[in-house]
Design a protein around this motif. Structure first.
Motif, PDB file in Angstrom:
ATOM      1  N   ARG A   5       0.838  -1.196   0.000  1.00  0.00           N
ATOM      2  CA  ARG A   5       0.000   0.000   0.000  1.00  0.00           C
ATOM      3  C   ARG A   5       0.879   1.255   0.000  1.00  0.00           C
ATOM      4  N   TYR A   6       0.509   2.172  -0.869  1.00  0.00           N
ATOM      5  CA  TYR A   6       1.139   3.496  -0.930  1.00  0.00           C
ATOM      6  C   TYR A   6       0.002   4.503  -0.889  1.00  0.00           C
ATOM      7  N   GLY A   7      -0.188   5.139   0.261  1.00  0.00           N
ATOM      8  CA  GLY A   7      -1.292   6.090   0.390  1.00  0.00           C
ATOM      9  C   GLY A   7      -2.623   5.384   0.218  1.00  0.00           C
ATOM     10  N   SER A   8      -3.425   5.843  -0.737  1.00  0.00           N
ATOM     11  CA  SER A   8      -4.753   5.271  -0.948  1.00  0.00           C
ATOM     12  C   SER A   8      -4.785   4.266  -2.099  1.00  0.00           C
ATOM     13  N   THR A   9      -3.607   3.814  -2.536  1.00  0.00           N
ATOM     14  CA  THR A   9      -3.531   2.868  -3.645  1.00  0.00           C
ATOM     15  C   THR A   9      -2.645   1.680  -3.277  1.00  0.00           C
ATOM     16  N   THR A  10      -3.036   0.516  -3.760  1.00  0.00           N
ATOM     17  CA  THR A  10      -2.262  -0.709  -3.559  1.00  0.00           C
ATOM     18  C   THR A  10      -1.607  -1.063  -4.891  1.00  0.00           C
ATOM     19  N   HIS A  11      -0.280  -1.243  -4.879  1.00  0.00           N
ATOM     20  CA  HIS A  11       0.492  -1.489  -6.103  1.00  0.00           C
ATOM     21  C   HIS A  11       1.242  -2.811  -6.024  1.00  0.00           C
ATOM     22  N   ARG A  29       7.787  -0.178  -6.809  1.00  0.00           N
ATOM     23  CA  ARG A  29       6.597  -0.403  -7.630  1.00  0.00           C
ATOM     24  C   ARG A  29       7.039  -0.832  -9.023  1.00  0.00           C
ATOM     25  N   SER A  34      -2.312  -1.918 -10.137  1.00  0.00           N
ATOM     26  CA  SER A  34      -2.617  -1.061  -9.002  1.00  0.00           C
ATOM     27  C   SER A  34      -4.129  -0.990  -8.862  1.00  0.00           C
ATOM     28  N   THR A  37      -7.018   1.293  -2.605  1.00  0.00           N
ATOM     29  CA  THR A  37      -7.014   0.452  -1.406  1.00  0.00           C
ATOM     30  C   THR A  37      -8.431   0.096  -0.957  1.00  0.00           C
ATOM     31  N   ASP A  94       4.219  -1.064   8.312  1.00  0.00           N
ATOM     32  CA  ASP A  94       4.048   0.349   7.989  1.00  0.00           C
ATOM     33  C   ASP A  94       5.388   1.070   8.069  1.00  0.00           C
ATOM     34  N   ASN A  95       5.673   1.883   7.051  1.00  0.00           N
ATOM     35  CA  ASN A  95       6.885   2.704   7.082  1.00  0.00           C
ATOM     36  C   ASN A  95       6.857   3.603   8.303  1.00  0.00           C
TER      37      ASN A  95
END
Length: 136
Positions: A5-11, A29, A34, A37, A94-95
């Protein structure tokens, strides 16, 4: 398939493990897939979690750390190959919160009458991968 997950998108991502990098355990990525999320959460159900860790040691610092990262990468690939039809892996750490890091411990040893270091590496905390299956 491996996703993050990157923000509101899953890649989809690929491993980008480098011993000489500041953040040795990272993912890049690859642009293959993509999904928002929110949509991902509607389509996929979490089946289980896999927690991966690795250890390595050796007389050369960089070689030991590279062996550690290779071991972790091999474990990820092993999981990917054991996935059943319709299953995917999602990086769940989580980062900045619980991101896995390489940890080093040096041990003084005497080798051929000289003081040397022996390097011990481990991943802590574990890399958490969720196994998800697409809803029917």
């Amino acid at each position: 398939m491996l996703l993050k997950r990157y923000g509101s998108t899953t890649h989809t991502v690929v491993t980008d493990f480098k011993a000489e990098a500041l953040s040795e355990i990272s993912f890049a990525r690859d642009g293959a897939f993509s999904l928002p999320t929110e949509r991902f959460d509607e389509l996929y159900t979490r089946i289980r979690e896999e927690a991966l860790t690795a250890v390595a040691d050796g007389p050369v610092q960089k070689d030991a750390e590279e062996a550690l990262l290779e071991s972790l990468n091999d474990q990820i690939e092993g999981l990917r190959h054991r996935l059943e039809e319709g299953e995917i892996l999602l990086v769940e750490n989580d980062n900045g919160v619980d991101w896995p890091k390489t940890r080093e411990r040096r041990q003084d040893v005497i080798r051929e009458g000289e003081n040397r270091f022996h390097f011990h590496w481990r991943v802590d905390p574990p890399l958490r991968l969720g196994v998800y299956r697409r809803e029917a």
